[in-house]
Design a protein around this motif. Structure first.
Motif, PDB file in Angstrom:
ATOM      1  N   ILE A 107       0.776  -0.959   0.327  1.00 29.24           N
ATOM      2  CA  ILE A 107      -0.084   0.115   0.024  1.00 29.24           C
ATOM      3  C   ILE A 107       0.432   1.508   0.148  1.00 29.24           C
ATOM      4  O   ILE A 107       0.739   2.310  -0.427  1.00 29.24           O
ATOM      5  N   GLN A 108       1.867   1.674   0.712  1.00 25.40           N
ATOM      6  CA  GLN A 108       2.788   2.946   0.953  1.00 25.40           C
ATOM      7  C   GLN A 108       3.422   2.554  -0.128  1.00 25.40           C
ATOM      8  O   GLN A 108       4.442   3.101  -0.689  1.00 25.40           O
ATOM      9  N   MET A 109       3.572   1.762  -1.728  1.00 24.25           N
ATOM     10  CA  MET A 109       4.376   1.668  -2.673  1.00 24.25           C
ATOM     11  C   MET A 109       3.218   2.856  -3.169  1.00 24.25           C
ATOM     12  O   MET A 109       4.143   3.015  -4.818  1.00 24.25           O
ATOM     13  N   PHE A 110       2.143   2.622  -2.912  1.00 27.34           N
ATOM     14  CA  PHE A 110       1.178   3.257  -4.788  1.00 27.34           C
ATOM     15  C   PHE A 110       1.938   5.492  -4.434  1.00 27.34           C
ATOM     16  O   PHE A 110       2.046   5.932  -3.711  1.00 27.34           O
ATOM     17  N   PRO A 111       1.584   5.469  -5.801  1.00 25.17           N
ATOM     18  CA  PRO A 111       2.659   6.529  -5.792  1.00 25.17           C
ATOM     19  C   PRO A 111       1.256   7.887  -5.401  1.00 25.17           C
ATOM     20  O   PRO A 111       0.372   8.068  -5.527  1.00 25.17           O
ATOM     21  N   GLN A 112       1.963   7.851  -3.887  1.00 26.42           N
ATOM     22  CA  GLN A 112       1.161   8.831  -3.314  1.00 26.42           C
ATOM     23  C   GLN A 112       0.250  10.154  -3.932  1.00 26.42           C
ATOM     24  O   GLN A 112      -0.805  10.541  -3.495  1.00 26.42           O
ATOM     25  N   PHE A 113       1.387  10.837  -3.966  1.00 27.04           N
ATOM     26  CA  PHE A 113       0.722  12.671  -4.552  1.00 27.04           C
ATOM     27  C   PHE A 113      -0.702  12.370  -5.613  1.00 27.04           C
ATOM     28  O   PHE A 113      -1.597  12.853  -5.615  1.00 27.04           O
ATOM     29  N   LEU A 114      -0.409  10.901  -6.849  1.00 30.14           N
ATOM     30  CA  LEU A 114      -1.536  10.211  -8.040  1.00 30.14           C
ATOM     31  C   LEU A 114      -2.628  10.350  -7.155  1.00 30.14           C
ATOM     32  O   LEU A 114      -3.962  10.898  -7.972  1.00 30.14           O
ATOM     33  N   ALA A 115      -2.764   9.778  -5.707  1.00 31.73           N
ATOM     34  CA  ALA A 115      -4.719  10.081  -4.862  1.00 31.73           C
ATOM     35  C   ALA A 115      -4.982  11.760  -4.516  1.00 31.73           C
ATOM     36  O   ALA A 115      -5.896  11.495  -3.738  1.00 31.73           O
ATOM     37  N   VAL A 164      -6.119  13.963  -5.969  1.00 33.36           N
ATOM     38  CA  VAL A 164      -7.497  14.413  -6.920  1.00 33.36           C
ATOM     39  C   VAL A 164      -8.000  14.012  -5.516  1.00 33.36           C
ATOM     40  O   VAL A 164      -9.393  14.297  -5.173  1.00 33.36           O
ATOM     41  N   ALA A 165      -8.156  12.952  -5.357  1.00 31.16           N
ATOM     42  CA  ALA A 165      -9.174  12.072  -4.488  1.00 31.16           C
ATOM     43  C   ALA A 165      -9.149  12.791  -2.636  1.00 31.16           C
ATOM     44  O   ALA A 165     -10.670  13.059  -2.162  1.00 31.16           O
ATOM     45  N   LEU A 204     -11.034  15.664  -3.393  1.00 32.78           N
ATOM     46  CA  LEU A 204     -12.929  15.240  -3.227  1.00 32.78           C
ATOM     47  C   LEU A 204     -12.977  14.920  -2.116  1.00 32.78           C
ATOM     48  O   LEU A 204     -14.529  15.365  -1.483  1.00 32.78           O
ATOM     49  N   ILE A 251       3.569  18.225  -0.752  1.00 33.12           N
ATOM     50  CA  ILE A 251       2.613  17.877  -1.898  1.00 33.12           C
ATOM     51  C   ILE A 251       1.457  17.804  -1.074  1.00 33.12           C
ATOM     52  O   ILE A 251      -0.004  18.842  -1.820  1.00 33.12           O
ATOM     53  N   GLN A 293      -6.032   6.506   3.665  1.00 38.50           N
ATOM     54  CA  GLN A 293      -4.738   5.799   2.485  1.00 38.50           C
ATOM     55  C   GLN A 293      -5.452   4.744   2.059  1.00 38.50           C
ATOM     56  O   GLN A 293      -5.692   5.123   0.343  1.00 38.50           O
ATOM     57  N   PRO A 308      -8.598   6.243  -0.227  1.00 38.69           N
ATOM     58  CA  PRO A 308      -8.469   7.667  -1.412  1.00 38.69           C
ATOM     59  C   PRO A 308      -7.786   6.775  -3.145  1.00 38.69           C
ATOM     60  O   PRO A 308      -7.669   6.777  -4.186  1.00 38.69           O
ATOM     61  N   TYR A 332     -10.409   5.010  -4.539  1.00 34.10           N
ATOM     62  CA  TYR A 332     -10.630   6.052  -5.516  1.00 34.10           C
ATOM     63  C   TYR A 332     -10.341   6.371  -6.537  1.00 34.10           C
ATOM     64  O   TYR A 332     -10.485   6.764  -7.961  1.00 34.10           O
ATOM     65  N   THR A 333      -9.155   6.813  -6.322  1.00 32.01           N
ATOM     66  CA  THR A 333      -7.418   7.270  -7.452  1.00 32.01           C
ATOM     67  C   THR A 333      -8.177   5.874  -7.797  1.00 32.01           C
ATOM     68  O   THR A 333      -8.498   6.286  -9.569  1.00 32.01           O
ATOM     69  N   ALA A 364      11.730   2.061  -3.282  1.00 31.74           N
ATOM     70  CA  ALA A 364       9.856   1.818  -3.599  1.00 31.74           C
ATOM     71  C   ALA A 364      10.546   4.150  -3.551  1.00 31.74           C
ATOM     72  O   ALA A 364       9.182   4.539  -4.580  1.00 31.74           O
ATOM     73  N   ASN A 408       9.819   7.099  -7.536  1.00 32.76           N
ATOM     74  CA  ASN A 408       8.828   7.617  -7.746  1.00 32.76           C
ATOM     75  C   ASN A 408       9.094   9.511  -6.654  1.00 32.76           C
ATOM     76  O   ASN A 408       8.114  10.342  -6.298  1.00 32.76           O
ATOM     77  N   PHE A 463       2.890   0.833 -10.207  1.00 33.24           N
ATOM     78  CA  PHE A 463       2.689   0.519  -8.857  1.00 33.24           C
ATOM     79  C   PHE A 463       3.432  -0.716  -9.264  1.00 33.24           C
ATOM     80  O   PHE A 463       3.602  -1.467  -8.313  1.00 33.24           O
TER      81      PHE A 463
END
Lengths: 299, 547
Positions: A129-137, A139-140, A143, A233, B108, B111, B114-115, B467, B471, B525
């Motif tokens: 979960i920590q590896m998802f490029p966080q700043f791309l979330a 927008v979510a 919202l 960010i 976490q 979102p 959702y994304t 990781a 990014n 990812f």
């Protein structure tokens, strides 16, 4: 303690050979240390020089200060809400780092000492979960917090509490892993004997484990503190009112437009931003230095 | 004074413990039932659960008011779940995992999911809302003033800060003397008693709950004023300058029968296309305003087949790996080397070294990235001045890459030094002393004892660091901004990471394309996750030593 070659008596009788031995055993360590310190410090000297330079532009800055005045510092406090940014960052980073190491210590304890269904999956999921490029979330997140702001303005945009909650979302993760690694290196006999003596799991955690892992708590606390201070960010989207900004957001705005001219003020702000982190490190120094083996494992 | 980890000394402290542990496979349940409930524990439990209840009640009122029944249900279920969990004596691991997990899910996982769900849509500029929103937007933007339409006196107001608050039109009809407030949500009639209307100009000069902008403030936001359209039943109200507004008629109107938009003047029609979420004319012309639709795997195939995106993908991917491995590996090697050098009982002044060494880490990284960028300046940069070089650092591909890695090394090695120092201190010195008694050289004992133990503690951290650096947007955006760019391709620079490259493609000049951006981030990812999973499964074997 055994007698070392570099005790005063030994050194008085020293020949060239024992100087060589001294260098082989201790001296080279100092050489490495000095070189590393030089590498660490020269960009910081450059910033200090720029902060003290009354001209305050990038092109006039050199490694050795060419003048000394506090003009950049006074300008920083007079022309910008720097004091607000500073307090916001301090409060946010302090509370968030404290809470996040507590949350990850709880999780690390469970992952290290207990065996339960989904343990491996949980550990792996945490890492993934920590590896998802966080700043791309972002927008979510934007919202989601639009709704939150409408319902509970106290934890919405432009409040430190909303940002605090958001930072808690990433409290588990790498820190939990780091802590679990340390929990794992503690002998299980310690807490098992306490359990046999009638201690509850909470007592084992708070009375035995937490004091034992104080060094790693200090290290991860420091990491969390620095991470919050530097986070840009999300805070940039979250905090838009001038007085609610953190140091990272506020100071970036300072140089976003005319960087060369504000460089002195920017450097002054950079130095002031570094102060709390250095102080936190000083505060935690003795825990970091007194390692695990010097602590309760032996006692 | 000291004992080995499981030597006779520790056994003496608790005689009979080991036989019990070995002979009777103790389950945590038996031990738990023996543990008494302490007074402190009870008080803490009551206070914390009281706090949870208080927060839940505080959070419930706005939900009830807004009639958010789903939200209220989730809140009630979460609170009930927490009460159950901490009042029962079962589920001990959950007691420790739930606090962090709750935050993890809310801020976490949710979102991110959702994304990720937007990766299957065309969400982006022009495709933000529902089809109805798009129809309203098309109709209102086509509003034109026609003879006989109502003219209003206009005051521009806001409920918030004059410089940033959402704009509201305060309108007064000079004929009927009626007053209105209008914004993008529609027109609302105001009570005449709440407003003051100037007898001279017919404009509203004060209204309860609104701040009226003066001419200077209003003209400063003239673009927003021009853009504001108040939808009405027959068309829409738009401003005409800063003091007058008119109600115009929509030239383009939606026709339910043909599911199309018709232009009343030219007669042209744009038919709704559900697959692409836009209105398309027979000649292929698309209206700018569309709506959000599910496009399935289209974004995924576009990433793989669109030459603009997939073309430079491979080169960027290679550099991206080099950057992430280089950043993590170099900082780890340097940090570990220095930590080992300073880790000796005979070293004096290690505290001073440590204080000075971690200073780069204490400096705010975003600010230092910008400072480093200036230090690499060709003409008056510190690096060139100090070493008498004339290198155009950010002008050449390789020098820019070296510069970026050097900055990363400076920023990152104090962190690795810190954690390596911490991990070294966690390794009992007796272990290395034992190897030296057995005749091992320092290098042998480091390789055989210290390093494996260090890696147990640090490998998850190294994976996480990899990781993170994979990014690391800030490291690139604040220094090279992805450059230098080849002359024939201004979109993909030598130091671009996949994420900065994607960011530019998706959020750049062509307008926001969140759907596409999240698709590429899913690819990224997946790459990181696969790499991490492989290294993770390898480190598992080491971890088994302690499990």
């Amino acid at each position: 303690m055994t007698t070392y070659a570099d005790t005063p008596v030994a050194r008085r009788n020293a020949t060239g050979r024992s100087t060589g031995r001294w260098f082989a055993q201790v001296g080279w360590r100092h050489l490495v240390g000095v070189l590393a310190v030089a590498f660490s410090l020269f960009p910081i000297l450059f910033v200090i020089s720029a902060a003290l330079n009354p001209l305050g532009t990038l092109s006039s800055t050199e490694l050795v200060p060419t003048g000394a005045s506090l003009e950049n510092f006074t300008n920083l406090f007079q022309d910008t809400p720097f004091a607000h940014w500073f307090l916001n960052s301090l409060l946010l980073a302090g509370v968030a780092s404290f809470a996040s190491i507590f949350l990850s210590a709880l999780a690390a304890y469970a992952f290290s000492r207990m065996r339960f269904a989904g343990r491996r999956v949980g550990l792996l999921a945490l890492l993934l979960i920590q590896m998802f490029p966080q700043f791309l979330a972002i927008v979510a997140i934007f919202l989601i917090f639009t709704t939150v702001t409408a319902l509970w303005p106290a934890i919405g945009f432009n409040t430190p509490w909303g940002l605090f909650l958001l930072y808690m979302g990433t409290a588990l993760g790498a820190n939990t892993w780091l802590m679990k690694g340390f929990f794992d290196t503690l002998p299980k006999e310690l807490d098992e004997s306490a359990t046999m003596d009638g201690a509850s799991h909470a007592q084992v955690f708070f009375r035995i484990m937490l004091p034992l892992v104080a060094p790693i708590l200090a290290v991860t606390g420091l990491l969390a503190f620095i991470g919050s201070i530097n986070e840009f960010i999300i805070a940039n989207v979250f905090l838009t009112e001038p007085n609610s900004k953190t140091l990272a957001v506020g100071m970036f705005g300072l140089v976003a437009g005319e960087r060369n001219n504000n460089f002195g003020m920017f450097a002054a702000g950079t130095l002031l931003t570094a102060i709390p982190t250095v102080l936190v490190f000083q505060l935690l120094q003795r825990y970091i230095v007194s390692g695990l083996t010097a602590g309760a494992v032996k006692g | 004074m000291s004992t080995s980890l499981s030597g006779p000394g520790s056994a003496e402290q608790a005689p009979g413990r080991e036989p019990v542990r070995r002979g009777l496979p103790r389950t945590s349940r038996t031990a738990r039932n023996h543990a008494p409930i302490t007074a402190t524990g009870l008080v803490v439990k009551v206070v914390l659960l009281g706090l949870v209840a208080g927060i839940a009640i505080w959070a419930a009122f706005p939900l009830v008011e807004a009639e958010h029944w789903v939200g209220l249900g989730i809140l009630a279920a979460t609170t009930a779940g927490l009460f159950y969990l901490y009042l029962t004596r079962r589920h001990i691991p959950a007691k420790y995992l739930v606090p962090g997990t709750l935050f993890l899910i809310a801020f976490q996982v949710f979102p991110v999911l959702y994304t990720a769900s937007t990766a299957f849509t065309n969400f982006g500029d022009g495709h933000r809302g529902s089809k109805d929103d798009a129809i309203v937007a098309i109709q209102t933007s086509s509003v034109k003033q026609v003879p006989g339409s109502t003219e209003y006196s206009l005051s521009i107001a806001t409920k918030g800060d004059p410089a940033t608050g959402a704009l509201v039109f305060l309108l007064s009809d000079p004929k009927t003397k009626e007053v209105f407030a209008g914004d993008a949500g529609g027109l609302r009639k105001l009570d005449a008693g709440e407003v003051t209307v100037s007898s001279l100009s017919g404009k509203i000069t004060a209204a309860e709950g609104y701040t009226i902008l003066n001419i200077g403030q209003a003209s400063g936001r003239s673009d927003a004023v021009t853009a504001l359209v108040v939808p009405t039943s027959g068309g829409a109200i738009r401003s005409n300058g800063l003091t007058r507004a008119y109600e115009g008629k929509a030239v383009r109107a939606y026709d339910v029968g043909c599911d199309c938009i018709k232009d009343g003047e030219t007669g042209k029609t744009w038919t709704a296309d559900a697959a692409s979420g836009s209105f398309v004319a027979a000649d292929g012309e698309r209206l700018a305003q569309g709506w959000k639709v599910n496009v399935g795997l289209k974004n995924f195939s576009r990433v793989l087949t669109d030459p603009n995106i997939s073309g430079p993908f491979f080169g960027t991917l290679v550099w991206n790996f080099a950057f992430a491995i280089g950043s993590t590996g170099l900082t780890f090697l340097l940090g570990l080397a220095i930590a080992l050098a300073l880790h000796s009982p005979r070293m004096r002044g290690t505290n001073l070294y440590r204080i000075l060494l971690i200073l780069p880490y204490a400096m705010p990284s975003f600010a230092m990235l910008l400072v480093w960028r200036d230090m690499f300046n060709t003409d008056f940069g510190l690096i060139n001045n100090l070493f008498g070089l004339g290198v155009d650092w950010f002008g050449g591909s390789w020098s820019a890459r070296i510069a970026v890695l050097l900055v990363q090394l400076w920023l990152g090695y104090p962190y690795m030094f810190l954690v390596a120092t911490g991990a070294l201190q966690a390794i009992p010195r007796e272990l290395t002393e034992a190897t030296s008694v057995d005749g091992a050289t320092p290098w042998q004992s480091f390789k055989a004892v210290t390093l494996p133990l260090l890696l147990v503690a640090l490998s998850p951290l190294l994976i996480a660091s990899f990781a993170y650096n994979f990014n690391n947007v800030n490291a690139i955006l604040f220094t090279t901004e992805g450059g230098p760019f080849p002359a024939d391709n201004p979109r993909n620079g030598a130091t671009d990471l996949l994420i900065t490259y994607t960011y530019r493609l998706a959020f750049g000049a062509q307008g926001a394309e969140y759907g596409l951006a999240t698709t590429v981030s899913i690819f990224i990812f997946a790459i990181v996750a696969i790499v991490a999973a492989i290294s993770f499964s390898r480190t598992r074997k080491q971890e088994e030593v302690y499990s």
